[in-house]
Design a protein around this motif. Structure first.
Motif, PDB file in Angstrom:
ATOM      1  N   TYR A 233      19.421   2.314  11.884  1.00 48.90           N
ATOM      2  CA  TYR A 233      20.644   2.125  11.122  1.00 48.90           C
ATOM      3  C   TYR A 233      21.813   1.766  12.043  1.00 48.90           C
ATOM      4  N   LEU A 234      22.640   0.827  11.576  1.00 53.99           N
ATOM      5  CA  LEU A 234      23.840   0.401  12.283  1.00 53.99           C
ATOM      6  C   LEU A 234      24.988   1.367  11.998  1.00 53.99           C
ATOM      7  N   HIS A 235      25.714   1.766  13.043  1.00 52.42           N
ATOM      8  CA  HIS A 235      26.913   2.588  12.937  1.00 52.42           C
ATOM      9  C   HIS A 235      28.033   1.913  13.717  1.00 52.42           C
ATOM     10  N   LEU A 236      29.294   2.355  13.459  1.00 54.45           N
ATOM     11  CA  LEU A 236      30.443   1.748  14.113  1.00 54.45           C
ATOM     12  C   LEU A 236      31.483   2.801  14.475  1.00 54.45           C
ATOM     13  N   SER A 237      32.011   2.692  15.694  1.00 55.26           N
ATOM     14  CA  SER A 237      33.122   3.537  16.143  1.00 55.26           C
ATOM     15  C   SER A 237      34.186   2.635  16.756  1.00 55.26           C
ATOM     16  N   ARG A 238      35.345   3.213  17.042  1.00 55.75           N
ATOM     17  CA  ARG A 238      36.396   2.437  17.692  1.00 55.75           C
ATOM     18  C   ARG A 238      37.272   3.360  18.536  1.00 55.75           C
ATOM     19  N   VAL A 239      37.957   2.747  19.500  1.00 59.68           N
ATOM     20  CA  VAL A 239      38.907   3.451  20.351  1.00 59.68           C
ATOM     21  C   VAL A 239      39.988   2.447  20.742  1.00 59.68           C
ATOM     22  N   ARG A 240      41.168   2.908  21.012  1.00 59.14           N
ATOM     23  CA  ARG A 240      42.244   1.999  21.373  1.00 59.14           C
ATOM     24  C   ARG A 240      41.860   1.159  22.593  1.00 59.14           C
ATOM     25  N   THR A 241      42.198  -0.138  22.557  1.00 58.58           N
ATOM     26  CA  THR A 241      41.886  -1.045  23.659  1.00 58.58           C
ATOM     27  C   THR A 241      42.424  -0.502  24.982  1.00 58.58           C
ATOM     28  N   GLY A 242      41.568  -0.549  25.986  1.00 55.81           N
ATOM     29  CA  GLY A 242      41.944  -0.065  27.308  1.00 55.81           C
ATOM     30  C   GLY A 242      41.708   1.410  27.519  1.00 55.81           C
ATOM     31  N   HIS A 243      41.174   2.114  26.504  1.00 55.14           N
ATOM     32  CA  HIS A 243      41.019   3.560  26.596  1.00 55.14           C
ATOM     33  C   HIS A 243      39.588   4.005  26.257  1.00 55.14           C
ATOM     34  N   LEU A 244      38.613   3.176  26.639  1.00 57.69           N
ATOM     35  CA  LEU A 244      37.226   3.497  26.309  1.00 57.69           C
ATOM     36  C   LEU A 244      36.790   4.826  26.909  1.00 57.69           C
ATOM     37  N   THR A 245      37.261   5.130  28.114  1.00 55.96           N
ATOM     38  CA  THR A 245      36.862   6.364  28.796  1.00 55.96           C
ATOM     39  C   THR A 245      37.852   7.503  28.620  1.00 55.96           C
ATOM     40  N   THR A 246      39.027   7.211  28.059  1.00 49.32           N
ATOM     41  CA  THR A 246      40.062   8.246  27.974  1.00 49.32           C
ATOM     42  C   THR A 246      40.559   8.502  26.559  1.00 49.32           C
ATOM     43  N   GLY A 247      40.341   7.570  25.643  1.00 51.60           N
ATOM     44  CA  GLY A 247      40.897   7.689  24.301  1.00 51.60           C
ATOM     45  C   GLY A 247      40.036   8.509  23.362  1.00 51.60           C
ATOM     46  N   SER A 248      40.597   8.779  22.194  1.00 52.21           N
ATOM     47  CA  SER A 248      39.884   9.501  21.134  1.00 52.21           C
ATOM     48  C   SER A 248      39.142   8.497  20.256  1.00 52.21           C
ATOM     49  N   TRP A 249      37.846   8.667  20.121  1.00 54.94           N
ATOM     50  CA  TRP A 249      37.027   7.774  19.325  1.00 54.94           C
ATOM     51  C   TRP A 249      37.150   8.125  17.842  1.00 54.94           C
ATOM     52  N   GLN A 250      37.074   7.077  17.007  1.00 55.37           N
ATOM     53  CA  GLN A 250      37.025   7.241  15.566  1.00 55.37           C
ATOM     54  C   GLN A 250      35.742   6.593  15.040  1.00 55.37           C
ATOM     55  N   PHE A 251      35.280   7.068  13.876  1.00 60.69           N
ATOM     56  CA  PHE A 251      33.989   6.647  13.351  1.00 60.69           C
ATOM     57  C   PHE A 251      34.142   6.168  11.911  1.00 60.69           C
ATOM     58  N   TRP A 252      33.501   5.037  11.619  1.00 58.56           N
ATOM     59  CA  TRP A 252      33.584   4.446  10.285  1.00 58.56           C
ATOM     60  C   TRP A 252      32.755   5.269   9.304  1.00 58.56           C
ATOM     61  N   THR A 253      33.402   5.724   8.227  1.00 65.20           N
ATOM     62  CA  THR A 253      32.756   6.603   7.249  1.00 65.20           C
ATOM     63  C   THR A 253      32.186   5.854   6.056  1.00 65.20           C
ATOM     64  N   GLY A 254      32.457   4.559   5.969  1.00 61.71           N
ATOM     65  CA  GLY A 254      32.107   3.787   4.787  1.00 61.71           C
ATOM     66  C   GLY A 254      33.329   3.435   3.981  1.00 61.71           C
ATOM     67  N   SER A 255      34.420   4.185   4.168  1.00 58.93           N
ATOM     68  CA  SER A 255      35.664   3.899   3.452  1.00 58.93           C
ATOM     69  C   SER A 255      36.896   4.052   4.336  1.00 58.93           C
ATOM     70  N   GLY A 256      36.752   4.593   5.523  1.00 61.79           N
ATOM     71  CA  GLY A 256      37.874   4.797   6.428  1.00 61.79           C
ATOM     72  C   GLY A 256      37.392   5.288   7.773  1.00 61.79           C
ATOM     73  N   TRP A 257      38.331   5.756   8.604  1.00 59.90           N
ATOM     74  CA  TRP A 257      38.015   6.177   9.960  1.00 59.90           C
ATOM     75  C   TRP A 257      38.233   7.676  10.103  1.00 59.90           C
ATOM     76  N   SER A 258      37.337   8.330  10.839  1.00 64.26           N
ATOM     77  CA  SER A 258      37.386   9.781  11.017  1.00 64.26           C
ATOM     78  C   SER A 258      37.119  10.125  12.472  1.00 64.26           C
ATOM     79  N   ALA A 259      37.711  11.205  12.940  1.00 64.94           N
ATOM     80  CA  ALA A 259      37.439  11.700  14.290  1.00 64.94           C
ATOM     81  C   ALA A 259      36.136  12.488  14.347  1.00 64.94           C
ATOM     82  N   ASP A 260      35.520  12.729  13.212  1.00 67.27           N
ATOM     83  CA  ASP A 260      34.306  13.538  13.106  1.00 67.27           C
ATOM     84  C   ASP A 260      33.081  12.621  13.105  1.00 67.27           C
ATOM     85  N   GLU A 261      32.329  12.642  14.206  1.00 64.12           N
ATOM     86  CA  GLU A 261      31.178  11.740  14.318  1.00 64.12           C
ATOM     87  C   GLU A 261      30.121  12.008  13.250  1.00 64.12           C
ATOM     88  N   SER A 262      30.028  13.219  12.734  1.00 61.82           N
ATOM     89  CA  SER A 262      29.014  13.531  11.742  1.00 61.82           C
ATOM     90  C   SER A 262      29.242  12.806  10.418  1.00 61.82           C
TER      91      SER A 262
END
Length: 378
Positions: A233-262
């Motif tokens: 299955y395909l999943h998607l996350s995002r983080v602010r550009t330039g902050h891959l190692t330092t920023g807070s990741w968000q995860f696509w829930t199907g309708s929006g973005w969440s900080a909760d990977e689950s």
């Protein structure tokens, strides 16, 4: 050499997929939102034609045959570097020399990851260890390479740093299929020296993040795969550009973005462990090996109006001619910096379930390079 990445993962998908799917907690992720069949992105009419990219085939083939360094590998992600260079990111890698009959010596060094930098036609292989005793470029801290290792995912450049996705795997027993995904991490290299700077760990989870990376609108989008063997299955996350190692990741829930990977949504099935997502002819374009068929020879393309999908209009780009008997192909992906407006440069990996094949002919364990001309109307 005790195992190959493709032997383990492709064979596991066929032989153990049902067992894995039965024992993995499927409820850990949110279901995808909506029905993709209703999306207007499927209205395009697409025609394709493909030819082998001879310049890349010859350049990397000649280097593998004559440099006395890199002789073949899988993965083959490409990342544009400053100054017009290209970093080719490889996972399981053979090093050493090639025999006059195009066979590979049976004592060829074998490591789990490497990078080859193409500096306007001059190729340089980067590994760990020494030339006489090479090691993987990035090793699990405190780990034993025979028991715990990294395979590379996609990469991106942030300022003067190359960031490369790491997928940690570990042996869980003595059998060929006794291994398991552990977690995702990020390796950093300084540019232009390619000096290894260190590893940034990610929280452990079921998604293998880094199957594809796409920069867009102030964010670095990181695609991942929830690998259940026969089904992925395909999943998607995002983080602010330039902050891959330092920023807070968000995860696509199907309708929006969440900080909760689950809450990460399953966007679609049928993707391989490695693929690409790029903007091509006006839409987001996903190129992957077709995992809806066991050990498929097809490289396919899906299209979407959004990075979050749905990805529709499945189109066969290429059917790999090498697939026959024990030889199989896998992990097709596109390289936008090496194509143009009408052409996708697509690579895929070649391997064999009979280890003798990868020694008898080096081409049985080398990437392939194909130019696919794509005409889209509608």
């Amino acid at each position: 050499m005790t195992f190959h990445r493709a032997h383990l993962r492709a064979a596991t998908a066929v032989l153990l997929g049902a067992a894995i799917a039965a024992t993995t907690p499927l409820a850990a992720f949110a279901a995808p939102a909506g029905s993709p069949a209703a999306h207007p992105g499927g209205a395009e009419t697409i025609t394709t034609s493909a030819t082998v990219d001879q310049p890349l085939t010859q350049k990397l083939g000649t280097y593998g045959d004559t440099a006395g360094r890199w002789t073949g590998a899988d993965s083959a992600y490409s990342v544009p570097l400053p100054g017009g260079k290209i970093a080719w990111l490889y996972s399981d890698t053979f090093l050493g020399t090639v025999n006059a009959d195009h066979s590979r010596p049976t004592d060829s060094p074998f490591i789990h990851n490497s990078i080859v930098v193409d500096d306007h036609g001059t190729l340089t292989t980067h590994t760990g260890g020494t030339a006489a005793a090479p090691e993987s470029l990035v090793r699990v801290p405190g780990g034993d390479e025979g028991q715990d290792w990294y395979w590379f995912g996609d990469g991106t450049v942030e300022g003067n740093h190359l960031r490369v996705s790491l997928l940690e795997f570990a042996k869980t027993g003595t059998g060929s299929f006794d291994f398991a995904f552990q977690r995702t991490a990020i390796a950093s290299f300084s540019l232009p020296s390619m000096r290894f700077e260190g590893i940034t760990q990610r929280p452990a989870g079921l998604v293998e993040w880094g199957s594809a990376i796409y920069e867009d609108g102030g964010y670095t989008y990181v695609y991942g795969v929830e690998d259940l063997g026969a089904t992925k299955y395909l999943h998607l996350s995002r983080v602010r550009t330039g902050h891959l190692t330092t920023g807070s990741w968000q995860f696509w829930t199907g309708s929006g973005w969440s900080a909760d990977e689950s809450t990460s949504a399953r966007i679609m099935s049928g993707v391989a462990n490695e693929f690409s997502v790029t903007k091509f002819q006006g839409k987001y374009t996903l190129v992957t090996g077709d995992t809806t068929e066991a050990l498929s020879a097809k490289a396919v393309m899906y299209r979407s109006d959004a990075l979050t999908g749905p990805f529709l209009n499945k189109t066969v780009l290429y059917t790999t001619p090498e697939t026959s008997g024990n030889v199989f192909t896998y992990n097709a992906k596109a390289h936008p910096e090496l194509g143009d407006r009408d052409t996708l440069l697509v690579t895929y990996n070649v391997n064999s379930f009979d280890t003798a094949d990868v020694y008898s002919n080096v081409d049985n364990y080398r990437p392939r390079y194909v130019d696919v001309d794509v005409r889209i109307t509608g």
